[in-house]
Design a protein around this motif. Sequence first.
Motif, PDB file in Angstrom:
ATOM      1  N   ALA A  92      31.262 -22.729  13.997  1.00  0.00           N
ATOM      2  CA  ALA A  92      32.792 -22.533  14.662  1.00  0.00           C
ATOM      3  C   ALA A  92      32.645 -23.469  15.877  1.00  0.00           C
ATOM      4  CB  ALA A  92      33.100 -20.987  14.803  1.00  0.00           C
TER       5      ALA A  92
ATOM      6  N   LEU B 198      36.890 -22.623  19.124  1.00  0.00           N
ATOM      7  CA  LEU B 198      37.834 -21.649  18.489  1.00  0.00           C
ATOM      8  C   LEU B 198      38.821 -21.167  19.654  1.00  0.00           C
ATOM      9  CD1 LEU B 198      36.244 -19.457  15.663  1.00  0.00           C
ATOM     10  CD2 LEU B 198      37.953 -21.594  15.318  1.00  0.00           C
TER      11      LEU B 198
ATOM     12  N   LYS C 223      42.502 -18.948  20.092  1.00  0.00           N
ATOM     13  CA  LYS C 223      43.786 -18.151  19.570  1.00  0.00           C
ATOM     14  C   LYS C 223      44.176 -17.563  20.595  1.00  0.00           C
ATOM     15  CE  LYS C 223      45.518 -15.966  16.390  1.00  0.00           C
ATOM     16  NZ  LYS C 223      46.305 -16.324  15.121  1.00  0.00           N
TER      17      LYS C 223
ATOM     18  N   LEU D 147      40.549 -15.696  22.141  1.00  0.00           N
ATOM     19  CA  LEU D 147      39.387 -16.797  21.768  1.00  0.00           C
ATOM     20  C   LEU D 147      39.971 -17.732  22.694  1.00  0.00           C
ATOM     21  CD1 LEU D 147      38.239 -16.549  18.346  1.00  0.00           C
ATOM     22  CD2 LEU D 147      37.558 -15.179  19.967  1.00  0.00           C
TER      23      LEU D 147
ATOM     24  N   LEU E 240      35.559 -20.844  21.727  1.00  0.00           N
ATOM     25  CA  LEU E 240      34.283 -19.891  21.111  1.00  0.00           C
ATOM     26  C   LEU E 240      33.699 -20.899  19.879  1.00  0.00           C
ATOM     27  CD1 LEU E 240      33.594 -16.323  20.685  1.00  0.00           C
ATOM     28  CD2 LEU E 240      33.705 -17.735  18.767  1.00  0.00           C
TER      29      LEU E 240
ATOM     30  N   LYS F  91      35.724 -10.143  19.558  1.00  0.00           N
ATOM     31  CA  LYS F  91      34.694 -10.101  18.114  1.00  0.00           C
ATOM     32  C   LYS F  91      35.637  -9.956  17.288  1.00  0.00           C
ATOM     33  CE  LYS F  91      33.153  -6.216  20.073  1.00  0.00           C
ATOM     34  NZ  LYS F  91      33.836  -6.170  20.945  1.00  0.00           N
TER      35      LYS F  91
ATOM     36  N   THR G 273      38.766 -10.754  16.523  1.00  0.00           N
ATOM     37  CA  THR G 273      39.550 -12.063  16.342  1.00  0.00           C
ATOM     38  C   THR G 273      38.594 -13.053  15.555  1.00  0.00           C
ATOM     39  OG1 THR G 273      40.692 -11.261  18.229  1.00  0.00           O
ATOM     40  CG2 THR G 273      40.937 -13.549  17.390  1.00  0.00           C
ATOM     41  N   THR G 274      37.666 -13.083  15.953  1.00  0.00           N
ATOM     42  CA  THR G 274      36.571 -14.053  15.543  1.00  0.00           C
ATOM     43  C   THR G 274      35.996 -13.724  14.052  1.00  0.00           C
ATOM     44  OG1 THR G 274      35.235 -14.350  17.790  1.00  0.00           O
ATOM     45  CG2 THR G 274      34.244 -15.083  15.806  1.00  0.00           C
TER      46      THR G 274
ATOM     47  N   PRO H 289      43.246 -19.928  13.503  1.00  0.00           N
ATOM     48  CA  PRO H 289      43.007 -20.465  14.918  1.00  0.00           C
ATOM     49  C   PRO H 289      44.088 -21.307  15.448  1.00  0.00           C
ATOM     50  CG  PRO H 289      41.568 -21.582  13.345  1.00  0.00           C
ATOM     51  CD  PRO H 289      42.241 -20.614  12.598  1.00  0.00           C
TER      52      PRO H 289
ATOM     53  N   ALA I 214      36.502 -23.967  12.067  1.00  0.00           N
ATOM     54  CA  ALA I 214      35.151 -23.145  11.631  1.00  0.00           C
ATOM     55  C   ALA I 214      35.074 -23.390  10.061  1.00  0.00           C
ATOM     56  CB  ALA I 214      35.647 -21.720  11.814  1.00  0.00           C
TER      57      ALA I 214
ATOM     58  N   GLY J 205      36.822 -14.131  25.073  1.00  0.00           N
ATOM     59  CA  GLY J 205      37.020 -15.264  24.369  1.00  0.00           C
ATOM     60  C   GLY J 205      35.890 -16.443  24.273  1.00  0.00           C
TER      61      GLY J 205
END
Lengths: 268, 315
Positions: free
Chosen positions: B6, B9, B11, B23, B26, B46, B48-49, B59, B64, B214
């Motif tokens: 990733a 990232l 978001k 995020l 990240l 977390k 969200t990832t 994203p 990613a 994030g």
Amino acid sequence: MSSNSVSGWLGDVAALTRRNILGLRRSPEVVMFSIMQPVLFVLMFNAVYGGAVAIQGGDYTNFLMAGIFAQTMVFSSLISGITMAEDISKGIVDRFRSLPMHPSAILVARSLADLLVGVCSIVGMLITGLIVGWRWNGGLGALLAGIGMLLLFAWALSWLMIALGTFLSGSQATQGAGMLIVMPLSFLSNAFVPIESFRGWLRVFVEWNPVSALVQCVRGLFGNLGTAPVPQVWPLLHPAPATIGYAVIAAALFGAAAQAAFRHRLSR
Amino acid sequence: MSFIDAQELRKIYQTRSGPVRALDGLSLDIEQGQVVALLGPNGAGKTTTVKILTTLARPDGGSARVAGHDVVRDAAAVRRLIGASGQYAAVDEDLTGRENLELVGRLYQLGRREARRRAAELLEQFQLAESADRPVRGLSGGQRRRIDLAGALVVDPPVLFLDEPTTGLDPSARAALWDVIRERVHAGVTLLLTTQYLEEADRLADRIFVIDRGRVLATGTADDLKARVGGLRVEVTVANDDDLPRLSDAVAALTPNDTVVHDRTITAALPDPAGALLRIIRCAQDAGVELHDAGVRRPTLDDAFLALTRREGVA
Ligand SMILES: Nc1ncnc2c1ncn2[C@@H]1O[C@H](COP(=O)(O)OP(=O)(O)OP(=O)(O)O)[C@@H](O)[C@H]1O
Ligand SMILES: [Mg+2]
């Protein structure tokens, strides 16, 4: 789609439709109420309007039945939207979406499972209608054709509700918004009173309301039209092609809208 | 390129009270076969990832890849390789546990018989055999959770994403889950999990990413992270609250920074912990402070986590 992915898609639709039907079976309240509601309507309207509304060349009970059938199809389409929104808000749709399946199968399976609810309520209404004295004047073929029209319409309208449910993603909101659509659609039509009772712009709405075409078509197939002159507008003069046309357009338009809502709203 | 990769990232969720940066640049790099834990306080990003890596969320920036497939452009390819279980159990309440798992199997394109066999096997492994044929509606939270987790393992996918898998599980269910997962890891599965139980991350993860707001704050093995917060520490617990200020002043005199007071316990990182401990005990004796406990211990992952994620204004 390759032939492999077509069969994969069909498999997904079958698995999810089965799941949806199981869900409806395990929450029988949904189906029960959707059968009881039209039964209640048949009894109520028959009692309230039976003496008040004169039907040229026919009687009100016979006139009413096609209207109730149509109204029930309109209302039961709400179930599609509400269950769709529920699946989204509970995270079930997300679970499905992380699997290597065809996302459109989720939507198609929804629309198919709820056809079954439509069939159940039609059976309930047929029985109630026969008890209160309704008779259809035509062959069995015409009766089945009428039922086919009703189900086609219900299926098409369920796409509108699925699109709405996907867009709003909450069952309360979907129910509320859906009501704003199904109420005018079913009451501002020729379902319960002859079209002559509407005046002015309302009359224009009623004449072009797809539900009016459906009612006209089914009423004709059931042989319950009476002798009143048909309003001189195309959808009512040609109710069968009009109904099919409306249904095809609605399914295509709202089917695409549901897909778009599914793609864009859900991966925000 | 890493197996899970990733890059930067971003978001941003639009909410009524303005945009929320979930995020904020990240990046992760995870090798095939690794077990990786994402650690971070609530709201760190977390979930969200995990959602982005499992193709459920898109994203707003960055990219990613999972096994070389872009999670946005090749989402379908990614889905064929992953098994995922979200933070909240997403099982159909009207179906039984068995029906839920069979459905997942069918949607992974397993045949009817294979889906059934696999569901039965998983129900057994997750100690769910007794409740397997009751609608999920009537099951406990932990039972639902286990069905959801079993759903992620239906086809032995080579990559697993589990968001707080052990939250809400009793100790025996937790142990059973780790047995199942260890087995998969031995078979070469790549696993990314989030957890609030740092001990779990300590024991199971090859590599930890500590994230907050994030971004990745630190990454490494559990030992790397512990080493970052210094060596051994002295910990003394007083018997009476009233004595706490007197003793903490004495400890602070030995070490100007890095003294943490929590409840009735004083913790300090010192260059010569054994000598310091002796001096603190002597000092307590002289002042007539009764000690409940005193000792030297290694930093735990908790120490590292707290030190890394300590925010201004938040204790
Ligand atoms: N759908 C959403 N709409 C608006 N904001 C969101 C949404 N989902 C997450 N957020 C916000 O994004 C940030 C990161 O959330 P996320 O769920 O990724 O945190 P987390 O690390 O999983 O936390 P927890 O440990 O509590 O599960 C939080 O500030 C959260 O409020
Ligand atoms: Mg989370």
